[in-house]
Scaffold this active site. Structure first.
Site, PDB file in Angstrom:
ATOM      1  N   LYS A 186     -24.145  -2.062   3.777  1.00  0.00           N
ATOM      2  CA  LYS A 186     -25.122  -1.105   3.237  1.00  0.00           C
ATOM      3  C   LYS A 186     -26.002  -1.858   2.236  1.00  0.00           C
ATOM      4  O   LYS A 186     -26.152  -1.479   1.073  1.00  0.00           O
ATOM      5  CB  LYS A 186     -24.400   0.080   2.591  1.00  0.00           C
ATOM      6  CG  LYS A 186     -25.300   1.283   2.288  1.00  0.00           C
ATOM      7  CD  LYS A 186     -25.943   1.887   3.510  1.00  0.00           C
ATOM      8  CE  LYS A 186     -26.755   3.129   3.131  1.00  0.00           C
ATOM      9  NZ  LYS A 186     -27.595   3.613   4.256  1.00  0.00           N
ATOM     10  N   ASP A 219     -24.509   3.470   8.359  1.00  0.00           N
ATOM     11  CA  ASP A 219     -24.861   4.756   8.954  1.00  0.00           C
ATOM     12  C   ASP A 219     -25.417   4.580  10.367  1.00  0.00           C
ATOM     13  O   ASP A 219     -25.085   5.339  11.284  1.00  0.00           O
ATOM     14  CB  ASP A 219     -25.839   5.524   8.062  1.00  0.00           C
ATOM     15  CG  ASP A 219     -26.931   4.653   7.466  1.00  0.00           C
ATOM     16  OD1 ASP A 219     -26.930   3.426   7.693  1.00  0.00           O
ATOM     17  OD2 ASP A 219     -27.796   5.203   6.755  1.00  0.00           O
ATOM     18  N   ASP A 243     -12.535   1.091   7.574  1.00  0.00           N
ATOM     19  CA  ASP A 243     -11.602   2.208   7.685  1.00  0.00           C
ATOM     20  C   ASP A 243     -12.272   3.370   8.424  1.00  0.00           C
ATOM     21  O   ASP A 243     -11.707   3.965   9.355  1.00  0.00           O
ATOM     22  CB  ASP A 243     -11.172   2.632   6.279  1.00  0.00           C
ATOM     23  CG  ASP A 243      -9.991   3.585   6.274  1.00  0.00           C
ATOM     24  OD1 ASP A 243      -9.515   3.963   7.367  1.00  0.00           O
ATOM     25  OD2 ASP A 243      -9.544   3.960   5.177  1.00  0.00           O
ATOM     26  N   ASP A 247     -11.798   4.401  12.712  1.00  0.00           N
ATOM     27  CA  ASP A 247     -11.313   5.722  13.116  1.00  0.00           C
ATOM     28  C   ASP A 247     -12.337   6.443  13.988  1.00  0.00           C
ATOM     29  O   ASP A 247     -11.967   7.179  14.919  1.00  0.00           O
ATOM     30  CB  ASP A 247     -10.971   6.566  11.886  1.00  0.00           C
ATOM     31  CG  ASP A 247      -9.624   6.203  11.292  1.00  0.00           C
ATOM     32  OD1 ASP A 247      -8.933   5.355  11.894  1.00  0.00           O
ATOM     33  OD2 ASP A 247      -9.264   6.748  10.238  1.00  0.00           O
TER      34      ASP A 247
END
Length: 354
Positions: A186, A219, A243, A247
């Site tokens: 980011k 994002d 993380d 997922d």
């Protein structure tokens, strides 16, 4: 003989770990090795017995092993615990104390299972991603951290040396695969990510210029994982973003029960499925053991037992291809049924090779 410490854990952990051990014994018979197994408590089970989720005897058993195989930890019974008594603190502590800093999460959509994905089948067909997540730095471990009734704060910290070593892991795996690394950060907002991007670019330029490298903001990376998962080969990212993205990517095959992981970098690797302890189905014999079996295959690879690892993977894919599927995949097979199918394939392939 490989020394393996098994941490069955909580919920469905003991069930799936037990079936993985059956598969390890079967593949050991085929390839002439017998695992030396030691069992220890971790998570909620350890809290009940030792009043701590990571007892010292458990860590000592892990230190004495060549590898650690973990089932799952946690559950509603222990959700009220805080601080170092949280079940998750045991996992974080175990990773930290074993010195593992690279979490590898393969995400493969097996042939014939794309229809199980919540994403359109034509988008997930052929998906084969390896997520390389930095595991011991970032906001999960940064200091200072603070929690009071009125305010809370955490600190995201990365040192260039931490970024450099995880970048090298990602590039090394890309060399074995399709030769492309996507680094996720980011950098348009976070100074930590600006350093991350700078160091990753430097490692690429100085050591791995023959490979492809691109950068995505986290994002956009999340969106692309849903829209075009096939564009990814190796994804490299930090602890927090890894993380979350791992997922998200885990939903692509249609079930968390299919996905393995390995935590490497120290002398002893930690291998565990991506799924949680699923307390709502614990004890029913319907949990999917594929994830921990594939984690065991990654463990066998790390122990230089690559033929055995290949046999386990082939057995899992063969069982799925034959339609032996647990309820999370729309089937009716029990946990034991799936293990039986995997073991049958391992033994049948041994006879065919004789």
């Amino acid at each position: 003989m490989p020394r393996i410490t098994v941490l069955p854990g909580d919920g469905i952990g003991p069930e799936v770990a037990g079936e993985a051990v059956r598969v390890l014994n079967a593949v050991g018979e085929r390839f002439g090795f017998e695992p030396t197994l030691t069992y220890a408590l971790v998570g909620g089970a350890a809290l009940d017995e030792f009043d701590t989720p990571l007892p010292e005897p458990t860590f000592e058993a892990c230190k004495a092993a060549d590898a650690v195989l973990l089932g799952a930890i946690g559950g509603p019974r222990w959700d009220h615990e805080t601080g170092d008594r949280r079940c998750e603190a045991a996992l974080l502590g175990l990773r930290k104390r074993l010195g593992v800093f690279a979490n590898l999460r393969p995400v493969l959509v097996p042939a014939g299972l794309s229809g199980q994905s919540p994403v359109r089948a034509d988008r997930v067909d052929g998906t084969d991603i390896l997520i390389v997540r930095e595991l011991t730095g970032g906001i999960y471990f940064g200091a200072p951290r603070k929690l009071s009734a009125a305010t809370a704060s955490n600190t995201m910290v990365y040192h260039a040396s931490e970024i450099r070593r995880i970048a090298r892991v990602a590039f090394a795996w890309a060399e074995k695969r399709r030769g492309r690394v996507t680094s996720v950060d980011k950098a348009n907002v976070l100074e930590v990510s600006q350093l991350w991007r700078r160091v990753v670019t430097q490692v690429h330029r100085e050591e791995f210029a023959h490979l492809a490298l691109d950068h995505l903001y986290v994002d956009n990376a999340a969106m692309q994982l849903v829209l075009r998962p096939g564009r990814f080969d190796v994804i490299l990212t930090g602890n927090l973003f890894g993380d979350i993205l791992s997922d998200l990517a885990a939903t692509l095959p249609g079930s968390l029960g299919l996905l393995p992981s390995a935590s490497l970098g120290g002398q002893i690797g930690l291998f565990e499925p991506v799924h949680g302890s699923a307390p709502d189905i614990a004890g029913l014999g319907i949990a999917n053991p594929a994830g921990i079996m594939l984690s065991a295959a990654m463990m066998l690879d790390a122990l230089d037992l690559s033929d055995a690892a290949h046999a386990v993977r082939s057995g899992v894919l063969a069982a799925l291809g034959l339609g032996v599927r647990t309820r999370d995949l729309g089937g009716t097979a029990s946990t034991g049924d799936f293990a039986n199918a995997v073991i049958s394939h391992i033994r049948a392939s041994a006879l065919a090779a004789a």
